[in-house]
Design a protein around this motif. Structure first.
Motif, mmCIF file in Angstrom:
data_model
loop_
_atom_site.group_PDB
_atom_site.id
_atom_site.type_symbol
_atom_site.label_atom_id
_atom_site.label_comp_id
_atom_site.label_asym_id
_atom_site.label_seq_id
_atom_site.Cartn_x
_atom_site.Cartn_y
_atom_site.Cartn_z
ATOM 1 N N ASP A 16 96.956 28.179 -10.654
ATOM 2 C CA ASP A 16 97.114 29.587 -10.310
ATOM 3 C C ASP A 16 96.110 30.414 -11.104
ATOM 4 N N GLU A 18 95.888 33.488 -11.447
ATOM 5 C CA GLU A 18 96.515 34.629 -12.107
ATOM 6 C C GLU A 18 97.028 34.276 -13.500
ATOM 7 N N GLN A 19 97.234 32.979 -13.754
ATOM 8 C CA GLN A 19 97.719 32.554 -15.063
ATOM 9 C C GLN A 19 96.590 32.134 -15.996
ATOM 10 N N SER A 37 97.445 36.617 -19.954
ATOM 11 C CA SER A 37 97.160 36.118 -18.615
ATOM 12 C C SER A 37 96.581 37.230 -17.756
ATOM 13 N N LYS A 38 95.813 36.842 -16.749
ATOM 14 C CA LYS A 38 95.232 37.834 -15.842
ATOM 15 C C LYS A 38 96.321 38.626 -15.131
ATOM 16 N N ALA A 39 97.428 37.957 -14.802
ATOM 17 C CA ALA A 39 98.520 38.640 -14.102
ATOM 18 C C ALA A 39 99.128 39.730 -14.973
ATOM 19 N N GLN A 42 96.798 42.675 -15.351
ATOM 20 C CA GLN A 42 96.774 43.524 -14.166
ATOM 21 C C GLN A 42 97.987 44.443 -14.120
ATOM 22 N N ARG A 43 99.144 43.953 -14.565
ATOM 23 C CA ARG A 43 100.333 44.805 -14.601
ATOM 24 C C ARG A 43 100.124 45.985 -15.549
ATOM 25 N N ASP A 308 109.743 40.346 -11.219
ATOM 26 C CA ASP A 308 109.280 39.413 -12.238
ATOM 27 C C ASP A 308 110.464 38.806 -12.978
#
Length: 334
Positions: A16, A18-19, A37-39, A42-43, A308
């Motif tokens: 993934d 995003e991780q 993490s990229k996720a 982004q949040r 989440d």
């Protein structure tokens, strides 16, 4: 392979994207980096965009610096003890003269940091000490914060006052706090005065808490954050040139004291729990530093959206509803 100052069991590989990890520098003295993490990044960037809204139409977008919220959040996740300051007596003809967005924000931040296991204290003007103690007591009684945190004042009684306030016995290797946060706190201008947005000098109502930030800049290991919506708040000196160029009366009112991270936040009301809650990033729980010396155990401060996984979310472990109900009333003056 990542070289870290903390040993951990091998993580499961993931395809993934995003991780995938991002490494961000969160301190120059000493040099420190943090993984996220990229996720999660982004949040936090989404939240940064939300709080950067400009309901007062001041043009605060000119003060925006990308990822200041992200870097400050990561730095705070490493901290073990945080000092928060607030208080902007812009309504100088009223009693009390404070704006009503700073103190509730300080309580909300203290509650979140406390739930994450941090030691927290609040420092404010001596004249407002009793008021802030009453606010803290009310917040505890209504379940907004689990236990009261110390509410302090700072007086500049000599050249070493700030160092003795920040350090145990004045020893730079033994800081009492490793992160200072100013949220809607009046900031000192270049001429030594303190101005509201209407160019009124309110210096007679403000204690020199700025000295804690200027002194912290000289002490390795203490980071600082300033949060504001006009450029005359403590810490916003980092974007002083933009304040002078683009904000109303900016050349006079601009704060001259910079923080490591300057967060532009114009949104006047608290965000809903599913947006504003804070939880660790389970993918990258530790940071790394070139020195390889032990640092504080950390968890990246994520800002999860609805849906989440929230098992480690302190605001879900400690019922968030009193916090947001209390904040809503505080912000509307009810």
């Amino acid at each position: 392979m990542f070289l870290s100052d903390r040993e951990s069991s091998p993580a499961h590989l993931t395809s993934d994207p995003e991780q995938c990890p991002m490494a961000l520098c969160i301190s120059q003295q000493p040099l420190r980096y943090s993984l996220v993490s990229k996720a999660t990044a982004q949040r936090i960037r989404t939240l940064e965009k939300i709080i950067g809204e400009d309901p007062g139409e001041r043009g605060i977008q000119a003060l925006f610096v990308q990822d200041e919220l992200l870097k400050s959040s990561l730095s705070l996740s490493h901290a073990s003890s945080v000092l928060i300051t607030t208080g902007f007596p812009t309504h100088f003809k009223h009693d009390p003269p404070e704006e009503n967005d700073g103190p509730p924000g300080a309580i909300a931040m203290a509650a979140t940091l406390q739930a994450l296991g941090k030691e927290v204290a609040i420092v404010t003007d001596h004249r407002a000490l009793e008021m802030n103690i009453r606010i803290m007591k009310d917040a505890v009684e209504k379940g907004v914060i689990k236990t009261a945190v110390p509410v302090l004042s700072f007086q500049d009684s000599g050249p070493d006052s700030a160092r003795h306030f920040l350090l145990h016995d004045g020893d730079p290797k033994r800081p009492r706090f490793d992160h200072l946060v100013a949220i809607e706190r009046s900031g000192r201008a270049a001429d030594g005065n303190y101005y509201n947005m209407r160019e009124v000098n309110i210096k007679h109502l403000v204690d020199p808490i700025d000295n804690l930030f200027t002194t912290a800049a000289e002490i390795p290991g203490i980071n600082t954050t300033g949060i504001g919506d006009g450029g005359n708040e403590l810490g916003m000196g980092k974007v002083k040139e933009a304040v002078s160029a683009y904000m109303p009366n900016g050349k006079l009112i601009a704060c001259d004291v910079a923080a490591d991270f300057a967060i532009t936040a114009g949104r006047p009301r608290p965000l809903p729990p599913h947006v504003a809650s804070t939880s660790p990033d389970p993918a990258y729980p530790h940071h790394f530093a070139p020195s390889l010396k032990p640092h504080f155990p950390v968890s990246s401060m994520a800002l999860p959206m609805a849906g989440d996984h929230l098992t480690q979310d302190p605001l879900h472990t400690h019922n968030p509803q009193p916090l947001f109900s209390w904040l809503s009333k505080a912000f509307t003056g009810l």
